[in-house]
Motif scaffolding. Structure first.
Motif, PDB file in Angstrom:
ATOM      1  N   ARG A 136       0.828  -1.211   0.000  1.00  0.00           N
ATOM      2  CA  ARG A 136       0.000   0.000   0.000  1.00  0.00           C
ATOM      3  C   ARG A 136       0.860   1.258   0.000  1.00  0.00           C
ATOM      4  N   LEU A 137       2.186   1.083  -0.048  1.00  0.00           N
ATOM      5  CA  LEU A 137       3.119   2.211   0.017  1.00  0.00           C
ATOM      6  C   LEU A 137       3.792   2.389  -1.332  1.00  0.00           C
ATOM      7  N   VAL A 138       3.626   3.563  -1.904  1.00  0.00           N
ATOM      8  CA  VAL A 138       4.223   3.911  -3.203  1.00  0.00           C
ATOM      9  C   VAL A 138       5.346   4.895  -2.921  1.00  0.00           C
ATOM     10  N   PHE A 139       6.559   4.479  -3.223  1.00  0.00           N
ATOM     11  CA  PHE A 139       7.765   5.196  -2.793  1.00  0.00           C
ATOM     12  C   PHE A 139       8.465   5.812  -3.992  1.00  0.00           C
ATOM     13  N   ILE A 140       8.861   7.084  -3.847  1.00  0.00           N
ATOM     14  CA  ILE A 140       9.532   7.815  -4.917  1.00  0.00           C
ATOM     15  C   ILE A 140      10.851   8.346  -4.369  1.00  0.00           C
ATOM     16  N   ASP A 141      11.963   7.919  -4.965  1.00  0.00           N
ATOM     17  CA  ASP A 141      13.296   8.287  -4.477  1.00  0.00           C
ATOM     18  C   ASP A 141      14.246   8.295  -5.667  1.00  0.00           C
ATOM     19  N   ALA A 169       7.933   0.833  -5.686  1.00  0.00           N
ATOM     20  CA  ALA A 169       8.965   1.867  -5.677  1.00  0.00           C
ATOM     21  C   ALA A 169       9.315   2.331  -7.080  1.00  0.00           C
ATOM     22  N   HIS A 170       9.581   3.618  -7.186  1.00  0.00           N
ATOM     23  CA  HIS A 170       9.933   4.241  -8.466  1.00  0.00           C
ATOM     24  C   HIS A 170      11.188   5.067  -8.271  1.00  0.00           C
ATOM     25  N   ARG A 171      12.187   4.840  -9.133  1.00  0.00           N
ATOM     26  CA  ARG A 171      13.384   5.682  -9.087  1.00  0.00           C
ATOM     27  C   ARG A 171      13.115   6.953  -9.886  1.00  0.00           C
ATOM     28  N   PHE A 172      13.165   8.065  -9.181  1.00  0.00           N
ATOM     29  CA  PHE A 172      12.875   9.353  -9.814  1.00  0.00           C
ATOM     30  C   PHE A 172      14.040   9.814 -10.679  1.00  0.00           C
ATOM     31  N   THR A 173      13.727  10.169 -11.916  1.00  0.00           N
ATOM     32  CA  THR A 173      14.705  10.797 -12.807  1.00  0.00           C
ATOM     33  C   THR A 173      14.145  12.045 -13.454  1.00  0.00           C
ATOM     34  N   ASP A 174      12.806  12.121 -13.573  1.00  0.00           N
ATOM     35  CA  ASP A 174      12.190  13.200 -14.340  1.00  0.00           C
ATOM     36  C   ASP A 174      10.715  13.295 -13.952  1.00  0.00           C
ATOM     37  N   GLY A 209       8.106  14.094 -15.680  1.00  0.00           N
ATOM     38  CA  GLY A 209       7.225  13.505 -16.673  1.00  0.00           C
ATOM     39  C   GLY A 209       7.137  11.998 -16.558  1.00  0.00           C
ATOM     40  N   ILE A 210       8.269  11.360 -16.327  1.00  0.00           N
ATOM     41  CA  ILE A 210       8.292   9.906 -16.153  1.00  0.00           C
ATOM     42  C   ILE A 210       7.576   9.526 -14.865  1.00  0.00           C
ATOM     43  N   LEU A 211       7.762  10.331 -13.827  1.00  0.00           N
ATOM     44  CA  LEU A 211       7.053  10.082 -12.566  1.00  0.00           C
ATOM     45  C   LEU A 211       5.545  10.180 -12.779  1.00  0.00           C
ATOM     46  N   ARG A 212       5.114  11.161 -13.525  1.00  0.00           N
ATOM     47  CA  ARG A 212       3.679  11.314 -13.779  1.00  0.00           C
ATOM     48  C   ARG A 212       3.115  10.055 -14.451  1.00  0.00           C
ATOM     49  N   ASP A 213       3.834   9.544 -15.443  1.00  0.00           N
ATOM     50  CA  ASP A 213       3.373   8.335 -16.132  1.00  0.00           C
ATOM     51  C   ASP A 213       3.285   7.158 -15.165  1.00  0.00           C
ATOM     52  N   PHE A 214       4.263   7.049 -14.287  1.00  0.00           N
ATOM     53  CA  PHE A 214       4.254   5.978 -13.286  1.00  0.00           C
ATOM     54  C   PHE A 214       3.028   6.086 -12.380  1.00  0.00           C
ATOM     55  N   LEU A 215       2.730   7.291 -11.915  1.00  0.00           N
ATOM     56  CA  LEU A 215       1.603   7.472 -11.004  1.00  0.00           C
ATOM     57  C   LEU A 215       0.265   7.272 -11.716  1.00  0.00           C
ATOM     58  N   ILE A 216       0.208   7.593 -12.986  1.00  0.00           N
ATOM     59  CA  ILE A 216      -0.991   7.284 -13.773  1.00  0.00           C
ATOM     60  C   ILE A 216      -1.182   5.761 -13.826  1.00  0.00           C
ATOM     61  N   GLY A 217      -0.065   5.059 -14.006  1.00  0.00           N
ATOM     62  CA  GLY A 217      -0.128   3.604 -14.032  1.00  0.00           C
ATOM     63  C   GLY A 217      -0.568   2.996 -12.724  1.00  0.00           C
ATOM     64  N   GLN A 218      -0.367   3.717 -11.628  1.00  0.00           N
ATOM     65  CA  GLN A 218      -0.798   3.266 -10.300  1.00  0.00           C
ATOM     66  C   GLN A 218      -2.217   3.748  -9.968  1.00  0.00           C
ATOM     67  N   LEU A 235      -3.141   6.700  -9.536  1.00  0.00           N
ATOM     68  CA  LEU A 235      -3.076   7.777  -8.555  1.00  0.00           C
ATOM     69  C   LEU A 235      -3.231   9.152  -9.190  1.00  0.00           C
ATOM     70  N   LEU A 236      -2.999   9.250 -10.486  1.00  0.00           N
ATOM     71  CA  LEU A 236      -3.238  10.464 -11.251  1.00  0.00           C
ATOM     72  C   LEU A 236      -4.058  10.096 -12.482  1.00  0.00           C
ATOM     73  N   ALA A 237      -4.812  11.055 -12.963  1.00  0.00           N
ATOM     74  CA  ALA A 237      -5.609  10.830 -14.169  1.00  0.00           C
ATOM     75  C   ALA A 237      -4.785  11.168 -15.405  1.00  0.00           C
ATOM     76  N   ARG A 238      -4.990  10.411 -16.448  1.00  0.00           N
ATOM     77  CA  ARG A 238      -4.335  10.716 -17.725  1.00  0.00           C
ATOM     78  C   ARG A 238      -4.977  11.958 -18.321  1.00  0.00           C
ATOM     79  N   ALA A 239      -4.135  12.810 -18.900  1.00  0.00           N
ATOM     80  CA  ALA A 239      -4.642  14.054 -19.505  1.00  0.00           C
ATOM     81  C   ALA A 239      -5.604  13.717 -20.639  1.00  0.00           C
ATOM     82  N   ALA A 240      -6.664  14.506 -20.742  1.00  0.00           N
ATOM     83  CA  ALA A 240      -7.681  14.265 -21.783  1.00  0.00           C
ATOM     84  C   ALA A 240      -7.116  14.634 -23.154  1.00  0.00           C
TER      85      ALA A 240
END
Length: 211
Positions: A167-172, A188-193, A195-204, A206-211
């Motif tokens: 239940r824990l989504v980790f960004i580092d 867990a997601h290794r942060f580099t950018d 935009g890439i983080l946004r895509d990861f969170l959409i996949g989880q 946790l964020l909505a994909r832009a219309a």
């Protein structure tokens, strides 16, 4: 008690994810020679030395230790504490925008950071970093006297939140920290950018994909 059906909590690292920290921002103003600066950071004021501050060691103690060995480096060594804030460039705005979007969606947010208790307040209480208010809790290694990637700091967060690892989504941004969280069953997601983080969170979801 940790459950596997509770809403996900997003756990943010701070330095390198939400805050642009790099000692070179300071030391480029102290050293005229870039190679000398890199030798100082690689051989004297090393990452391992700084990690001890993150784990709770008093900065004056660590600086005094190196001054005894390198008295000719008095100015740059003392600057590690007296001019520390100059190592901070500012927020990483793309990630802050994502954090704000998560908060607006009602996401449970906490931070887990390797940071000295002496220096974090310089940022945490600065009005230029209002995003700290988005976190229910900020777990600071210097307060816990445990640092990532020690599994015990991840276990502490799990127990304190009452959350199952999945239940824990980790960004580092640190690969070792991401690997340690993954080994415990965190997502867990290794942060580099951002935009890439946004895509990861959409996949989880946790964020909505832009219309």
């Amino acid at each position: 008690m940790a459950t596997n059906d509770s809403p996900k909590t997003v756990v943010f690292d701070l330095g390198g994810v939400l805050i642009d920290w790099n000692p070179r921002y300071l030391y480029r103003t102290i050293f005229d020679d870039a190679a000398a600066m890199e030798r100082f950071l690689a051989d004297v004021a090393t990452g391992e030395w700084n990690e001890k501050f993150d784990a709770g060691r008093p900065m004056d103690e660590g600086i005094a230790e190196l001054l005894a060995l390198h008295p000719h480096l008095d100015v740059p060594l003392r600057a590690w504490k007296t001019r520390w804030i100059e190592m901070i460039k500012g927020p990483i705005h793309g990630t802050v925008e994502i954090l704000d979007e998560l908060a607006a969606r009602g996401t449970h947010l906490v931070a887990l950071t390797n940071w000295s208790v002496e220096t974090l307040p310089l940022v945490r209480h600065d009005p230029g970093y209002p995003f700290f208010d988005q976190f229910e809790k900020v777990y600071v290694s210097g307060e816990l006297q445990l640092i990532k990637p020690d599994p015990r700091i991840f276990a502490h967060v799990e127990a304190d939140l009452g959350k199952a690892p999945d239940r824990l989504v980790f960004i580092d941004d640190n690969p070792a920290n991401v690997a340690a969280a993954t080994a415990r069953g965190w997502i867990a997601h290794r942060f580099t950018d951002p935009g890439i983080l946004r895509d990861f969170l959409i996949g989880q979801d946790l964020l909505a994909r832009a219309a």
